[in-house]
Each structure stands twice: as structure tokens, then as C-alpha cells.
Enzyme design. Structure first.
Site, PDB file in Angstrom:
ATOM      1  N   GLY A  50      49.450  31.380  41.776  1.00  0.00           N
ATOM      2  CA  GLY A  50      48.618  32.462  42.290  1.00  0.00           C
ATOM      3  C   GLY A  50      48.230  32.190  43.731  1.00  0.00           C
ATOM      4  CG  HIS A 142      40.821  31.891  46.651  1.00  0.00           C
ATOM      5  ND1 HIS A 142      40.472  30.873  47.498  1.00  0.00           N
ATOM      6  CD2 HIS A 142      41.637  31.344  45.725  1.00  0.00           C
ATOM      7  CE1 HIS A 142      41.046  29.743  47.093  1.00  0.00           C
ATOM      8  NE2 HIS A 142      41.763  30.011  46.013  1.00  0.00           N
TER       9      HIS A 142
HETATM   10 ZN    ZN Z   1      42.851  28.674  44.918  1.00  0.00          ZN
END
Ligand code: ZN
Length: 182
Positions: A50, A142
Site C-alpha cells: 500500500g 497517512h
Molecule cells: Zn505507511
């Protein structure tokens, strides 16, 4: 047909860019598709499952993932919103492309329901579970400027102390080089 895709460089901890919350995407155009494809390319080259836009220096609400690692399982989630997190909380080891060589047991709920847009601007709602759910939640963090170190147990912080200190030292070195070019 050959196409020029941007080559992204990974933004590493403790770069403050990783702390800035990302802005929603407003146009679903060819440029967005190019960004998503370049992010997927970066993720695969780095053997990641990811990647979120801030990790390549973009403050935009885009995440890409391929939890199975199988060809054809690439996913792109634009403007994702976690509607609910359910299921038992489980601990599982996580790494992060912005934290090379850092690993920590992170506790997260097993399932999450996410509303997002695909690159063509179509709205979807999908329930993720198990490892996919973990990847979505990690990458979603994030977009909010939340990092692996924020979710680490004190024991994992101690265990990763040296690697984290090295990352900080390397970042400071890079900054120094940028400020005083030879
Ligand atoms: Zn990360």
C-alpha cells in the site's frame, strides 16, 4: 504506446510532509489517473502492499494498494472516508515504506466500511476485512498525517529505537546537504 509516468521518490520519516493532512481530490481527469498509476508503480517497485499520496510528496487524498500481491488486484481509493470500524481488534506486524526496516505490532479493528471514489469519479462503498482492512486503515492514517510511530507500543518504540534514530540522522543529513549545496 509509451507513456511518460512521473517517477516518485519516497518521502521518509521524519519529513514534515508526512505530517500534513491531505486535501480532497476535486478533478477526476487524466492527470489523476497518471498519478495513481505512478503511485502503483512506486509501490510495486518498493515491494509494498500500500502507498498513500503523502508518501510521494503529494498532499492529496489518494491511496493505492494491492494486499494480495497478485497481478490484477491493484486498487485505487480516492477521497476515502472510513464510515465505520468494526470487529475484534487484532494485533499484526506492520511495516511502512516511509519507515525502512521498522516493524511494529499494531492493534486495529478487523473490519472497516469505506466510502471512496474510483479514478473515474464513481462513488463506491465497500467493506474490507482482515489484511485488506488493515492496509486501508494504515494508508488512511497517512492522509491524516498519522504515522506508524504514533500507533506503536512503548515496547516496539524501544525495539526500533536505533533504526528510528538513524532515520532522523539521515533526514538531517539530507536537509544539511540541501541547505548548503557544494
Ligand atoms: Zn505507511
Amino acid at each position: 504506446m509509451t507513456e511518460e509516468l512521473p517517477t516518485y521518490i519516497l518521502t521518509l520519516y521524519p519529513d514534515p510532509l508526512l505530517r500534513r493532512p491531505s486535501e480532497p481530490v476535486s478533478s477526476f481527469d487524466d492527470e489523476l489517473e497518471g498519478v495513481a498509476r505512478a503511485m502503483l508503480a512506486r509501490m510495486h517497485e518498493s515491494n509494498g502492499v500500500g502507498l498513500a499520496a503523502p508518501q510521494v510528496g503529494l498532499q492529496r487524498r489518494i491511496l493505492v494498494m494491492n494486499p494480495s500481491g497478485e497481478e490484477g488486484d491493484d486498487r485505487v481509493l480516492v477521497n476515502p472516508e472510513i464510515l465505520e470500524r468494526t470487529g475484534a481488534e487484532t494485533m499484526h506486524e506492520e511495516g511502512c515504506l516511509s519507515f525502512p526496516a521498522v516493524y511494529a505490532e499494531i492493534r486495529r479493528p478487523d473490519r472497516c466500511k469505506v466510502r471512496f471514489f474510483s479514478v473515474d469519479g464513481v462513488e463506491h462503498t465497500e467493506e474490507f476485512s482482515g489484511f485488506s482492512s488493515r492496509v486501508v486503515q494504515h494508508e488512511y492514517d497517512h492522509l491524516e498525517g498519522v504515522l506508524l510511530v504514533d500507533r506503536m507500543s512503548p515496547a516496539d518504540k524501544v525495539r526500533n529505537k536505533q533504526v528510528l534514530q538513524d532515520l532522523v540522522a539521515r533526514y538531517q543529513e539530507r536537509r544539511k546537504r540541501e541547505e548548503s549545496p557544494a
